[in-house]
Design a protein around this motif. Structure first.
Motif, short mmCIF file in Angstrom:
data_model
loop_
_atom_site.label_atom_id
_atom_site.label_comp_id
_atom_site.label_asym_id
_atom_site.label_seq_id
_atom_site.Cartn_x
_atom_site.Cartn_y
_atom_site.Cartn_z
N VAL A 1 -25.95 -19.54 19.40
CA VAL A 1 -26.68 -18.30 19.08
C VAL A 1 -25.90 -17.09 19.60
CG1 VAL A 1 -28.78 -16.98 19.56
CG2 VAL A 1 -28.93 -19.39 18.93
N ARG A 2 -25.35 -17.21 20.80
CA ARG A 2 -24.58 -16.09 21.38
C ARG A 2 -23.40 -15.73 20.47
NH1 ARG A 2 -21.50 -16.69 26.92
NH2 ARG A 2 -21.32 -18.63 25.85
N GLY A 3 -22.69 -16.75 19.97
CA GLY A 3 -21.58 -16.49 19.05
C GLY A 3 -22.06 -15.86 17.76
N ALA A 4 -23.19 -16.33 17.24
CA ALA A 4 -23.73 -15.79 15.98
C ALA A 4 -24.14 -14.33 16.15
CB ALA A 4 -24.91 -16.63 15.51
N VAL B 1 -34.30 -13.20 20.44
CA VAL B 1 -33.09 -13.36 21.24
C VAL B 1 -33.10 -12.22 22.24
CG1 VAL B 1 -30.56 -13.38 21.23
CG2 VAL B 1 -31.82 -14.39 19.32
N GLY B 2 -33.02 -12.58 23.51
CA GLY B 2 -33.00 -11.56 24.56
C GLY B 2 -31.57 -11.28 25.00
N THR B 3 -31.41 -10.26 25.77
CA THR B 3 -30.11 -10.00 26.38
C THR B 3 -30.31 -9.76 27.87
OG1 THR B 3 -30.20 -7.63 25.91
CG2 THR B 3 -29.04 -9.01 24.32
N PHE B 4 -29.37 -10.23 28.65
CA PHE B 4 -29.38 -10.05 30.08
C PHE B 4 -27.97 -9.64 30.46
CE2 PHE B 4 -29.15 -11.52 34.48
CZ PHE B 4 -30.29 -10.93 34.99
N ASN B 5 -27.83 -8.44 31.00
CA ASN B 5 -26.51 -7.88 31.30
C ASN B 5 -25.59 -7.93 30.07
OD1 ASN B 5 -27.08 -7.17 33.92
ND2 ASN B 5 -26.30 -9.07 34.79
N GLY B 6 -26.17 -7.63 28.91
CA GLY B 6 -25.40 -7.59 27.67
C GLY B 6 -25.10 -8.94 27.06
N ARG B 7 -25.59 -10.01 27.64
CA ARG B 7 -25.34 -11.37 27.12
C ARG B 7 -26.58 -11.91 26.44
NH1 ARG B 7 -22.35 -15.89 30.83
NH2 ARG B 7 -22.58 -17.33 29.13
N PRO B 8 -26.47 -12.27 25.15
CA PRO B 8 -27.64 -12.82 24.44
C PRO B 8 -28.05 -14.17 25.02
CG PRO B 8 -25.92 -12.18 22.89
CD PRO B 8 -25.33 -12.11 24.26
N PHE B 9 -29.36 -14.45 24.97
CA PHE B 9 -29.86 -15.74 25.38
C PHE B 9 -31.13 -16.05 24.60
CE2 PHE B 9 -32.34 -12.87 27.97
CZ PHE B 9 -33.60 -13.44 28.00
#
Length: 183
Positions: A74-77, A124-132
């Motif tokens: 998901v992060r890559g997508a 999809v959330g983000t934490f410090n700019g990183r999707p999760f």
């Protein structure tokens, strides 16, 4: 023109290292008219790298692995301008995400669900700019999770989990106890 599917497989995920059950899942995708390209991950973060580099060229992306493999996919997508739909074949040790959505863990059943379903939109959330997706943790909680050997997640015993958590929280003054889960 055939539909295209990128299948990302984490060979280190799960209780067994065998990818043999995936043969029938790939056969199902082919029977449904997909031209399947398989990529095996080689290191942490590799699924995201593969999707970011190649994902835009496919009609659908499917990953097989644990919660981490799905999260990386998901992060890559999320880095793509127009991400294709993502399917998931649960292949991890605990498959928390799959269990929360009642997804089948049998590879063929999961492949059938991928091709038969129109899908669901997920946050999809983000934490410090990183999707999760699903869960994000930080600090001592992350340290506790990563300090536990992989074998613990396959057969968690309260005393084992407690010792990993104690080591992670060693800087903090806390009182902890563990009891077996009810059968």
């Amino acid at each position: 023109m055939a539909k295209t599917l990128l299948l990302i497989v984490n060979p280190r995920a799960g209780r067994t290292r065998s990818t043999a059950p995936l043969f029938d899942a790939v056969a199902h995708f082919c029977e449904e008219g997909y031209l399947v390209s398989v990529r095996r991950t080689a290191h942490p973060g590799h699924a995201a790298e593969i999707v970011e580099a190649e994902g835009a060229a496919f009609d659908r992306i499917v990953c097989c692995g644990g919660d981490g493999t799905l999260n990386e996919t998901v992060r890559g997508a999320m880095a793509l301008p127009a991400p294709p739909p993502i399917g998931y074949i649960p292949g991890g040790s605990t498959n928390d995400f799959a269990a929360s959505l009642s997804l089948p863990t049998d590879p063929v059943e999961a492949a059938r669900r991928v091709t038969a379903s129109e899908g669901k939109l997920l946050d999809v959330g983000t934490f410090n700019g990183r999707p999760f997706i699903y869960v994000a943790s930080f600090g001592a909680f992350t340290k506790a999770s990563y300090s536990a050997p992989q074998s613990y997640s396959r057969n968690i015993h309260p005393a084992s989990a407690s010792s990993c958590i104690r080591r992670s929280f060693s800087r903090y003054r806390i009182r902890m106890s563990a009891s077996p889960s009810p059968s």
